[in-house]
Design a protein around this motif. Structure first.
Motif, PDB file in Angstrom:
ATOM      1  N   GLU A   9       0.867  -1.184   0.000  1.00  0.00           N
ATOM      2  CA  GLU A   9       0.000   0.000   0.000  1.00  0.00           C
ATOM      3  C   GLU A   9       0.894   1.221   0.000  1.00  0.00           C
ATOM      4  O   GLU A   9       1.727   1.381   0.884  1.00  0.00           O
ATOM      5  CB  GLU A   9      -0.838   0.041   1.276  1.00  0.00           C
ATOM      6  N   TYR A  10       0.729   2.058  -1.005  1.00  0.00           N
ATOM      7  CA  TYR A  10       1.498   3.292  -1.065  1.00  0.00           C
ATOM      8  C   TYR A  10       0.537   4.445  -0.792  1.00  0.00           C
ATOM      9  O   TYR A  10      -0.446   4.616  -1.513  1.00  0.00           O
ATOM     10  CB  TYR A  10       2.162   3.458  -2.434  1.00  0.00           C
ATOM     11  N   ARG A  11       0.812   5.189   0.253  1.00  0.00           N
ATOM     12  CA  ARG A  11      -0.039   6.327   0.608  1.00  0.00           C
ATOM     13  C   ARG A  11       0.675   7.614   0.237  1.00  0.00           C
ATOM     14  O   ARG A  11       1.654   7.992   0.869  1.00  0.00           O
ATOM     15  CB  ARG A  11      -0.362   6.290   2.090  1.00  0.00           C
ATOM     16  N   GLY A  12       0.187   8.261  -0.776  1.00  0.00           N
ATOM     17  CA  GLY A  12       0.792   9.494  -1.264  1.00  0.00           C
ATOM     18  C   GLY A  12      -0.170  10.660  -1.154  1.00  0.00           C
ATOM     19  O   GLY A  12      -1.251  10.560  -0.558  1.00  0.00           O
ATOM     20  N   LYS A  13       0.212  11.768  -1.767  1.00  0.00           N
ATOM     21  CA  LYS A  13      -0.610  12.976  -1.716  1.00  0.00           C
ATOM     22  C   LYS A  13      -1.965  12.774  -2.365  1.00  0.00           C
ATOM     23  O   LYS A  13      -2.945  13.399  -1.965  1.00  0.00           O
ATOM     24  CB  LYS A  13       0.099  14.121  -2.448  1.00  0.00           C
ATOM     25  N   ARG A  14      -2.024  11.914  -3.361  1.00  0.00           N
ATOM     26  CA  ARG A  14      -3.268  11.723  -4.108  1.00  0.00           C
ATOM     27  C   ARG A  14      -4.090  10.544  -3.614  1.00  0.00           C
ATOM     28  O   ARG A  14      -5.043  10.132  -4.267  1.00  0.00           O
ATOM     29  CB  ARG A  14      -2.942  11.545  -5.579  1.00  0.00           C
ATOM     30  N   GLY A  15      -3.708   9.973  -2.486  1.00  0.00           N
ATOM     31  CA  GLY A  15      -4.458   8.859  -1.926  1.00  0.00           C
ATOM     32  C   GLY A  15      -3.659   7.572  -1.919  1.00  0.00           C
ATOM     33  O   GLY A  15      -2.469   7.548  -2.199  1.00  0.00           O
ATOM     34  N   THR A  16      -4.343   6.485  -1.607  1.00  0.00           N
ATOM     35  CA  THR A  16      -3.710   5.170  -1.477  1.00  0.00           C
ATOM     36  C   THR A  16      -3.729   4.432  -2.813  1.00  0.00           C
ATOM     37  O   THR A  16      -4.750   4.376  -3.486  1.00  0.00           O
ATOM     38  CB  THR A  16      -4.438   4.334  -0.412  1.00  0.00           C
ATOM     39  N   VAL A  17      -2.577   3.860  -3.173  1.00  0.00           N
ATOM     40  CA  VAL A  17      -2.431   3.058  -4.390  1.00  0.00           C
ATOM     41  C   VAL A  17      -1.957   1.672  -3.974  1.00  0.00           C
ATOM     42  O   VAL A  17      -1.124   1.537  -3.074  1.00  0.00           O
ATOM     43  CB  VAL A  17      -1.409   3.706  -5.349  1.00  0.00           C
ATOM     44  N   PHE A  18      -2.471   0.645  -4.619  1.00  0.00           N
ATOM     45  CA  PHE A  18      -2.103  -0.735  -4.301  1.00  0.00           C
ATOM     46  C   PHE A  18      -1.202  -1.302  -5.387  1.00  0.00           C
ATOM     47  O   PHE A  18      -1.464  -1.148  -6.581  1.00  0.00           O
ATOM     48  CB  PHE A  18      -3.340  -1.604  -4.151  1.00  0.00           C
ATOM     49  N   ARG A  19      -0.126  -1.969  -4.938  1.00  0.00           N
ATOM     50  CA  ARG A  19       0.820  -2.635  -5.820  1.00  0.00           C
ATOM     51  C   ARG A  19       1.003  -4.065  -5.331  1.00  0.00           C
ATOM     52  O   ARG A  19       0.812  -4.349  -4.159  1.00  0.00           O
ATOM     53  CB  ARG A  19       2.167  -1.919  -5.797  1.00  0.00           C
ATOM     54  N   ILE A  20       1.388  -4.945  -6.248  1.00  0.00           N
ATOM     55  CA  ILE A  20       1.716  -6.312  -5.858  1.00  0.00           C
ATOM     56  C   ILE A  20       3.143  -6.607  -6.297  1.00  0.00           C
ATOM     57  O   ILE A  20       3.629  -6.066  -7.291  1.00  0.00           O
ATOM     58  CB  ILE A  20       0.751  -7.359  -6.445  1.00  0.00           C
ATOM     59  N   LYS A  21       3.819  -7.462  -5.527  1.00  0.00           N
ATOM     60  CA  LYS A  21       5.190  -7.872  -5.816  1.00  0.00           C
ATOM     61  C   LYS A  21       5.257  -9.386  -5.717  1.00  0.00           C
ATOM     62  O   LYS A  21       4.737  -9.974  -4.767  1.00  0.00           O
ATOM     63  CB  LYS A  21       6.150  -7.238  -4.810  1.00  0.00           C
ATOM     64  N   TYR A  22       5.873 -10.012  -6.720  1.00  0.00           N
ATOM     65  CA  TYR A  22       6.006 -11.462  -6.734  1.00  0.00           C
ATOM     66  C   TYR A  22       7.132 -11.838  -7.677  1.00  0.00           C
ATOM     67  O   TYR A  22       7.681 -10.973  -8.379  1.00  0.00           O
ATOM     68  CB  TYR A  22       4.695 -12.135  -7.169  1.00  0.00           C
ATOM     69  N   SER A  23       7.500 -13.099  -7.728  1.00  0.00           N
ATOM     70  CA  SER A  23       8.516 -13.593  -8.657  1.00  0.00           C
ATOM     71  C   SER A  23       7.828 -14.342  -9.787  1.00  0.00           C
ATOM     72  O   SER A  23       6.925 -15.155  -9.549  1.00  0.00           O
ATOM     73  CB  SER A  23       9.483 -14.539  -7.956  1.00  0.00           C
ATOM     74  N   ASP A  24       8.254 -14.080 -11.025  1.00  0.00           N
ATOM     75  CA  ASP A  24       7.650 -14.761 -12.165  1.00  0.00           C
ATOM     76  C   ASP A  24       8.291 -16.142 -12.342  1.00  0.00           C
ATOM     77  O   ASP A  24       9.110 -16.572 -11.536  1.00  0.00           O
ATOM     78  CB  ASP A  24       7.753 -13.915 -13.428  1.00  0.00           C
ATOM     79  N   ALA A  48      -6.387 -10.769  -3.644  1.00  0.00           N
ATOM     80  CA  ALA A  48      -6.985 -11.736  -4.564  1.00  0.00           C
ATOM     81  C   ALA A  48      -6.266 -11.703  -5.914  1.00  0.00           C
ATOM     82  O   ALA A  48      -6.010 -12.755  -6.519  1.00  0.00           O
ATOM     83  CB  ALA A  48      -8.471 -11.437  -4.744  1.00  0.00           C
ATOM     84  N   GLU A  49      -5.913 -10.527  -6.375  1.00  0.00           N
ATOM     85  CA  GLU A  49      -5.181 -10.392  -7.639  1.00  0.00           C
ATOM     86  C   GLU A  49      -3.788 -11.009  -7.534  1.00  0.00           C
ATOM     87  O   GLU A  49      -3.320 -11.667  -8.463  1.00  0.00           O
ATOM     88  CB  GLU A  49      -5.090  -8.922  -8.027  1.00  0.00           C
ATOM     89  N   LEU A  50      -3.133 -10.816  -6.396  1.00  0.00           N
ATOM     90  CA  LEU A  50      -1.816 -11.422  -6.170  1.00  0.00           C
ATOM     91  C   LEU A  50      -1.922 -12.947  -6.189  1.00  0.00           C
ATOM     92  O   LEU A  50      -1.104 -13.623  -6.817  1.00  0.00           O
ATOM     93  CB  LEU A  50      -1.221 -10.945  -4.848  1.00  0.00           C
ATOM     94  N   ARG A  51      -2.937 -13.496  -5.525  1.00  0.00           N
ATOM     95  CA  ARG A  51      -3.128 -14.948  -5.536  1.00  0.00           C
ATOM     96  C   ARG A  51      -3.335 -15.452  -6.965  1.00  0.00           C
ATOM     97  O   ARG A  51      -2.800 -16.498  -7.352  1.00  0.00           O
ATOM     98  CB  ARG A  51      -4.314 -15.346  -4.658  1.00  0.00           C
ATOM     99  N   GLU A  52      -4.099 -14.718  -7.766  1.00  0.00           N
ATOM    100  CA  GLU A  52      -4.331 -15.097  -9.160  1.00  0.00           C
ATOM    101  C   GLU A  52      -3.021 -15.114  -9.948  1.00  0.00           C
ATOM    102  O   GLU A  52      -2.752 -16.038 -10.705  1.00  0.00           O
ATOM    103  CB  GLU A  52      -5.320 -14.124  -9.807  1.00  0.00           C
ATOM    104  N   ARG A  53      -2.179 -14.116  -9.741  1.00  0.00           N
ATOM    105  CA  ARG A  53      -0.880 -14.067 -10.427  1.00  0.00           C
ATOM    106  C   ARG A  53      -0.012 -15.258 -10.002  1.00  0.00           C
ATOM    107  O   ARG A  53       0.643 -15.877 -10.836  1.00  0.00           O
ATOM    108  CB  ARG A  53      -0.131 -12.780 -10.094  1.00  0.00           C
ATOM    109  N   LEU A  54      -0.002 -15.577  -8.713  1.00  0.00           N
ATOM    110  CA  LEU A  54       0.809 -16.691  -8.220  1.00  0.00           C
ATOM    111  C   LEU A  54       0.328 -18.021  -8.780  1.00  0.00           C
ATOM    112  O   LEU A  54       1.135 -18.900  -9.086  1.00  0.00           O
ATOM    113  CB  LEU A  54       0.812 -16.704  -6.686  1.00  0.00           C
ATOM    114  N   VAL A  55      -0.977 -18.175  -8.945  1.00  0.00           N
ATOM    115  CA  VAL A  55      -1.524 -19.396  -9.538  1.00  0.00           C
ATOM    116  C   VAL A  55      -1.073 -19.504 -10.990  1.00  0.00           C
ATOM    117  O   VAL A  55      -0.668 -20.576 -11.449  1.00  0.00           O
ATOM    118  CB  VAL A  55      -3.070 -19.414  -9.436  1.00  0.00           C
ATOM    119  N   ARG A  56      -1.115 -18.400 -11.732  1.00  0.00           N
ATOM    120  CA  ARG A  56      -0.673 -18.415 -13.127  1.00  0.00           C
ATOM    121  C   ARG A  56       0.803 -18.797 -13.234  1.00  0.00           C
ATOM    122  O   ARG A  56       1.188 -19.563 -14.115  1.00  0.00           O
ATOM    123  CB  ARG A  56      -0.879 -17.046 -13.768  1.00  0.00           C
ATOM    124  N   VAL A  57       1.618 -18.260 -12.360  1.00  0.00           N
ATOM    125  CA  VAL A  57       3.050 -18.581 -12.368  1.00  0.00           C
ATOM    126  C   VAL A  57       3.251 -20.057 -12.053  1.00  0.00           C
ATOM    127  O   VAL A  57       4.011 -20.750 -12.728  1.00  0.00           O
ATOM    128  CB  VAL A  57       3.821 -17.701 -11.360  1.00  0.00           C
TER     129      VAL A  57
END
Length: 72
Positions: A9-24, A48-57
């Motif tokens: 979770e990145y909290r900046g001046k324009r609000g909160t943005v969500f990022r995911i990090k994983y290994s391909d 949920a999106e991170l879990r989906e990416r991990l399943v694809r990998v």
């Protein structure tokens, strides 16, 4: 979750943005920006999106997308 996979979770001046990090499938670290809270993203939705990416990998050997095709 595998070691190194996370929702950030990145909290900046324009609000909160969500990022995911994983290994391909090639073992390279990937960080993707999913979207802002104001656009409907929540921690739960990002996880949920991170879990989906991990399943694809895991199942399909899914490599990271090229920078040109990544959502920003």
């Amino acid at each position: 979750m595998p070691s190194g996979a996370a929702v950030i979770e990145y909290r900046g001046k324009r609000g909160t943005v969500f990022r995911i990090k994983y290994s391909d499938a090639d073992g390279r670290q990937v960080m993707e920006t999913l979207g802002a809270e104001r656009d409907g993203w929540t921690r739960r939705k990002a996880e949920a999106e991170l879990r989906e990416r991990l399943v694809r990998v895991e199942r399909k050997g899914w490599p990271a997308r090229t920078p040109a095709s990544m959502r920003i």
